[in-house]
Write an enzyme that holds these catalytic residues in place. Structure first.
Site, short mmCIF file in Angstrom:
data_model
loop_
_atom_site.label_atom_id
_atom_site.label_comp_id
_atom_site.label_asym_id
_atom_site.label_seq_id
_atom_site.Cartn_x
_atom_site.Cartn_y
_atom_site.Cartn_z
N SER A 13 38.54 49.19 32.32
CA SER A 13 38.33 50.64 32.15
C SER A 13 39.53 51.44 32.64
O SER A 13 39.84 52.51 32.09
CB SER A 13 37.04 51.09 32.85
OG SER A 13 37.15 50.98 34.25
N ASN A 14 40.23 50.97 33.64
CA ASN A 14 41.45 51.67 34.07
C ASN A 14 42.54 51.56 33.00
O ASN A 14 43.29 52.50 32.76
CB ASN A 14 41.94 51.13 35.41
CG ASN A 14 41.19 51.75 36.58
OD1 ASN A 14 41.34 52.93 36.87
ND2 ASN A 14 40.35 50.95 37.23
N ARG A 65 50.27 28.30 42.13
CA ARG A 65 50.48 29.72 41.96
C ARG A 65 51.91 30.04 41.53
O ARG A 65 52.14 30.96 40.74
CB ARG A 65 50.13 30.47 43.25
CG ARG A 65 50.05 31.94 43.01
CD ARG A 65 49.28 32.62 44.09
NE ARG A 65 50.10 32.82 45.27
CZ ARG A 65 49.64 33.29 46.42
NH1 ARG A 65 48.39 33.59 46.55
NH2 ARG A 65 50.46 33.46 47.43
N ARG A 91 44.06 38.28 40.33
CA ARG A 91 44.79 37.15 40.95
C ARG A 91 45.82 37.73 41.92
O ARG A 91 46.46 38.75 41.61
CB ARG A 91 45.56 36.32 39.90
CG ARG A 91 44.73 35.74 38.81
CD ARG A 91 43.72 34.73 39.28
NE ARG A 91 44.27 33.56 39.95
CZ ARG A 91 43.52 32.60 40.49
NH1 ARG A 91 42.22 32.70 40.49
NH2 ARG A 91 44.08 31.56 41.06
N ASN A 107 49.55 49.04 41.60
CA ASN A 107 48.20 48.48 41.63
C ASN A 107 47.22 49.59 41.98
O ASN A 107 47.61 50.57 42.62
CB ASN A 107 48.11 47.38 42.70
CG ASN A 107 46.73 46.74 42.77
OD1 ASN A 107 46.13 46.45 41.73
ND2 ASN A 107 46.21 46.55 43.97
N HIS A 109 43.56 50.01 43.98
CA HIS A 109 42.63 49.30 44.87
C HIS A 109 41.49 50.24 45.21
O HIS A 109 41.72 51.40 45.55
CB HIS A 109 43.38 48.86 46.14
CG HIS A 109 42.50 48.09 47.08
ND1 HIS A 109 42.14 46.78 46.84
CD2 HIS A 109 41.88 48.46 48.22
CE1 HIS A 109 41.35 46.37 47.81
NE2 HIS A 109 41.18 47.37 48.67
N GLU A 143 52.83 41.82 50.57
CA GLU A 143 51.59 41.77 51.35
C GLU A 143 50.45 42.34 50.51
O GLU A 143 50.59 43.39 49.90
CB GLU A 143 51.70 42.60 52.64
CG GLU A 143 52.86 42.26 53.52
CD GLU A 143 54.04 43.16 53.23
OE1 GLU A 143 54.36 43.97 54.08
OE2 GLU A 143 54.64 43.04 52.13
N GLU A 174 39.12 56.79 39.83
CA GLU A 174 40.25 55.91 39.51
C GLU A 174 40.82 56.27 38.15
O GLU A 174 42.03 56.25 37.93
CB GLU A 174 39.81 54.44 39.52
CG GLU A 174 39.38 53.93 40.88
CD GLU A 174 38.97 52.46 40.85
OE1 GLU A 174 39.55 51.69 40.07
OE2 GLU A 174 38.04 52.10 41.61
C1 GRF Z 1 38.60 48.72 39.80
O1 GRF Z 1 37.64 49.14 40.74
C2 GRF Z 1 39.93 48.56 40.47
O2 GRF Z 1 40.14 49.47 41.51
C3 GRF Z 1 39.84 47.17 41.04
O3 GRF Z 1 39.14 46.43 40.08
C4 GRF Z 1 38.33 47.31 39.30
C5 GRF Z 1 38.76 47.11 37.88
O4 GRF Z 1 37.97 47.81 36.96
N1 GRF Z 1 41.16 46.67 41.34
P1 GRF Z 1 38.44 47.91 35.44
O5 GRF Z 1 38.70 46.50 34.95
O6 GRF Z 1 39.67 48.75 35.39
O7 GRF Z 1 37.28 48.53 34.74
#
Ligand code: GRF
Length: 219
Positions: A13-14, A65, A91, A107, A109, A143, A174
């Protein structure tokens, strides 16, 4: 025209929010590829339907990895990205990958970092009695879930919140902050000074949403 590559593992979704904002706001940029470590990632279908190149680099096909990071890094590099955004990419990436794209790698989070790095952030925020929860877009450094913070969103924790309701409200924010951060990258509007990130035009690097209702699909 700047080139954006998105890495996903699931729902995406992001990724959708970034693709849509790029088109709607006429960024001088294009999402040139969506990569996933999982072939089942639901978000791949959205990207394909939009004519975006997709590729699966399955971590299970690699001995360790470092091998996976190398293959993924080669696939990303082949797309010549200006911005690489991890959008629910589940990952952990090793230092080799991170260094290869450092400065271009973002990223998101789902916590107000540096609180609650790692998994189960909403559960942990509720258990800790936090009155605010949120999400953070940050530059990726070796990190885990650290690195200079680009923008954060916050929502109040409601008395009746559980992990599901809280995560949905945070996710809706987000979808507002991640496109904004990627747009700033595309525009070259960010300057990193140690752990502090400055937005050139002084735009707010935070978003407080008191009354957000989750628009996103349940996770
Ligand atoms: C989101 O909550 C993001 O912050 C986290 O994983 C989730 C991913 O959601 N890292 P989507 O795949 O973007 O819907």
């Amino acid at each position: 025209m700047k080139r954006i590559v998105l890495l996903i593992s699931g729902r995406g979704s992001n990724m959708e929010a970034i693709v849509q904002a790029c088109a709607r706001e006429l960024w001088d940029a294009q999402v040139v590829g969506v990569l996933s470590n999982r072939s089942e990632a639901a978000g791949l279908a959205f990207a394909q339907a939009r004519g975006i190149a997709t590729q699966v680099v399955d971590h299970r096909a690699y001995a360790d990895r470092a091998d996976f990071d190398g293959a993924l890094g080669d696939a990303v590099q082949a797309l010549q990205p200006d911005v690489v955004a991890l959008a629910g990419f589940m990952r952990v990436l090793g230092a080799g990958f991170v260094q290869r794209f450092e400065g271009r790698l973002l990223n998101i989070h789902p916590s107000l970092l540096p609180a609650f790095p790692g998994l189960h952030t909403h559960r942990r925020a509720l258990q800790a009695g936090c009155r605010l929860a949120g999400a953070t877009v940050h530059f990726v450094t070796p990190e885990l879930d650290l690195g200079p913070i680009v923008i954060q969103s916050a929502v109040p924790v409601r008395a009746d919140d559980d992990e599901d309701t809280l995560s949905r409200r945070v996710l809706a924010t987000e979808h507002l902050i991640y496109p904004r951060a990627v747009r700033w990258m595309v525009e070259g509007a960010l300057r990193v000074d140690g752990l502090r990130v400055h937005q050139r035009d002084g735009q707010p690097q935070w978003l407080f949403v008191d009354d957000v209702e989750p628009l996103a699909r349940p996770g």
